[in-house]
Design a protein around this motif. Structure first.
Motif, PDB file in Angstrom:
ATOM      1  N   HIS A 167      81.635  75.613 106.080  1.00 57.05           N
ATOM      2  CA  HIS A 167      82.018  76.548 105.037  1.00 57.05           C
ATOM      3  C   HIS A 167      82.167  77.764 105.411  1.00 57.05           C
ATOM      4  O   HIS A 167      81.198  78.675 105.782  1.00 57.05           O
ATOM      5  N   LEU A 168      83.475  78.110 105.484  1.00 59.38           N
ATOM      6  CA  LEU A 168      84.120  79.332 106.071  1.00 59.38           C
ATOM      7  C   LEU A 168      84.989  80.017 104.794  1.00 59.38           C
ATOM      8  O   LEU A 168      85.655  80.659 105.218  1.00 59.38           O
ATOM      9  N   GLU A 169      84.581  79.775 103.652  1.00 61.01           N
ATOM     10  CA  GLU A 169      85.421  80.438 102.532  1.00 61.01           C
ATOM     11  C   GLU A 169      85.441  81.715 102.711  1.00 61.01           C
ATOM     12  O   GLU A 169      84.517  82.439 102.822  1.00 61.01           O
ATOM     13  N   GLY A 170      86.639  82.229 102.630  1.00 63.13           N
ATOM     14  CA  GLY A 170      86.860  83.667 102.838  1.00 63.13           C
ATOM     15  C   GLY A 170      86.453  84.520 104.100  1.00 63.13           C
ATOM     16  O   GLY A 170      86.582  85.764 104.085  1.00 63.13           O
ATOM     17  N   THR A 171      86.160  83.581 105.121  1.00 61.91           N
ATOM     18  CA  THR A 171      85.900  84.351 106.360  1.00 61.91           C
ATOM     19  C   THR A 171      87.053  85.218 106.893  1.00 61.91           C
ATOM     20  O   THR A 171      88.316  84.660 106.722  1.00 61.91           O
ATOM     21  N   VAL A 229      74.783  77.221 112.050  1.00 61.65           N
ATOM     22  CA  VAL A 229      74.064  77.796 110.879  1.00 61.65           C
ATOM     23  C   VAL A 229      74.959  78.837 109.722  1.00 61.65           C
ATOM     24  O   VAL A 229      74.905  78.262 108.449  1.00 61.65           O
ATOM     25  N   LEU A 230      75.783  79.446 110.341  1.00 57.21           N
ATOM     26  CA  LEU A 230      76.854  80.029 109.255  1.00 57.21           C
ATOM     27  C   LEU A 230      77.497  79.263 108.422  1.00 57.21           C
ATOM     28  O   LEU A 230      77.899  79.586 107.387  1.00 57.21           O
ATOM     29  N   GLY A 231      77.900  78.117 108.926  1.00 51.29           N
ATOM     30  CA  GLY A 231      78.773  77.397 108.339  1.00 51.29           C
ATOM     31  C   GLY A 231      78.206  76.238 107.569  1.00 51.29           C
ATOM     32  O   GLY A 231      78.863  75.345 106.936  1.00 51.29           O
ATOM     33  N   ARG A 232      76.780  76.080 107.346  1.00 51.90           N
ATOM     34  CA  ARG A 232      76.049  75.093 106.909  1.00 51.90           C
ATOM     35  C   ARG A 232      76.111  75.029 105.587  1.00 51.90           C
ATOM     36  O   ARG A 232      75.963  74.172 104.740  1.00 51.90           O
ATOM     37  N   HIS A 233      75.972  76.373 104.843  1.00 54.73           N
ATOM     38  CA  HIS A 233      75.872  76.635 103.429  1.00 54.73           C
ATOM     39  C   HIS A 233      76.945  77.070 102.679  1.00 54.73           C
ATOM     40  O   HIS A 233      77.655  78.039 103.394  1.00 54.73           O
ATOM     41  N   ARG A 234      77.264  76.431 101.664  1.00 55.45           N
ATOM     42  CA  ARG A 234      78.450  76.908 100.836  1.00 55.45           C
ATOM     43  C   ARG A 234      78.623  78.625 100.587  1.00 55.45           C
ATOM     44  O   ARG A 234      77.492  79.081 100.151  1.00 55.45           O
ATOM     45  N   ARG A 235      79.554  78.989 100.782  1.00 59.97           N
ATOM     46  CA  ARG A 235      79.763  80.586 100.563  1.00 59.97           C
ATOM     47  C   ARG A 235      80.444  80.829  99.153  1.00 59.97           C
ATOM     48  O   ARG A 235      81.171  80.067  98.831  1.00 59.97           O
ATOM     49  N   PRO A 236      79.931  81.791  98.647  1.00 64.18           N
ATOM     50  CA  PRO A 236      80.465  82.223  97.463  1.00 64.18           C
ATOM     51  C   PRO A 236      82.013  82.540  97.447  1.00 64.18           C
ATOM     52  O   PRO A 236      82.728  82.920  98.619  1.00 64.18           O
TER      53      PRO A 236
END
Length: 270
Positions: free
Chosen positions: A148-152, A116-123
């Motif tokens: 989607h783990l941008e900036g994680t 769920v955390l990785g499913r939606h594009r992160r800003p």
């Protein structure tokens, strides 16, 4: 005012700030006649506390539905689920050596929360959105393909043997992260911080790590076929020479393969 059940549910999440945010959200939902949504949120949090993994997984997917309503709810859900993962998948040294095979399968609830955390594009990390924080977690063997783990923040996390193919890790913080034998084929690591990360035996074929920071990262036996390291910082010949490369591997200018021996020596002594 909140019922005892709702208070208990909020306390589950451990962080005072998070609890406060949750209470404020619930109250504002009630005031704006979204009582149904507030109740759904409370119920989903209750489910996360269940002893039964099936019920916890149901709560995770219920939270995902709630998170779709508005940006504010999305951020709340991200905070709840990341707190859930940090709490339930905290790395502890007596869990055994990370380098030993086989890697344990992630519990279904942890995997569901990660999905769920990785499913939606992160800003983009430069924006105002807070970074997703999964530092020091045990995510060995996790399935995070195209996540989607941008900036994680994944500093100190154990991702040995994880599937991160085509994962979006731009600007991610991977300081001293364990990525031994992880599959990062086609992943986007542009601008990521990989200082002291362990990528021994990892697959990075066709991955992009432009402008990434790689000081003291371990690349022993890593597959770098077609990998793009242009503009990367802190990469030395000593790191690269024990990895598998091909003609399509693009290294920073100062490390061009087949350059004069003197240049290579100069770099490795730096």
């Amino acid at each position: 005012s909140m019922t005892g059940k709702q208070k208990t549910a909020a306390i589950l999440l451990g962080s005072a700030v998070l609890i406060l945010g949750m209470l404020v959200t619930l109250e504002s939902l009630r005031r704006t006649h979204h009582a149904d949504l507030a109740n759904s949120l409370t119920q989903a949090i209750e489910q996360l506390r269940s002893e039964q993994v099936v019920i916890r997984v149901g709560g995770i997917y219920a939270l995902e539905q709630i998170g779709w309503h508005t940006e504010q709810h999305t951020q709340q859900v991200v905070e709840i689920l990341s707190a859930f993962v940090r709490e339930r998948a905290r790395w502890s040294d007596h869990d055994g050596q990370g380098s030993l095979l086989p890697f344990p399968r992630r519990a279904p609830d942890i995997q569901a929360a990660l999905t769920v955390l990785g499913r939606h594009r992160r800003p983009e990390p430069e924006g105002q959105a807070p970074r997703l924080d999964l530092a020091d977690t045990d995510l060995r063997g996790a399935q995070l393909g195209s996540a989607h783990l941008e900036g994680t923040i994944l500093s100190g996390a154990h991702l040995e043997g994880a599937n991160l193919t085509h994962a979006h890790l731009q600007g991610a913080i991977l300081r001293a992260t364990h990525l031994e034998r992880a599959n990062l084929q086609g992943a986007d690591l542009d601008g990521a911080f990989l200082g002291e990360a362990n990528l021994t035996g990892a697959v990075l074929n066709d991955a992009s790590a432009e402008g990434a920071f790689l000081m003291r990262a371990r690349l022993d036996g890593a597959q770098l076929l077609g990998t793009n390291f242009q503009g990367a910082f802190g990469l030395t010949w000593d790191q690269v020479k024990i990895a598998f490369r091909d003609q399509q591997t693009r290294l920073p200018k100062e490390l061009s393969i087949g350059g004069p021996a003197k240049q290579v020596e100069g770099v490795s002594e730096r």
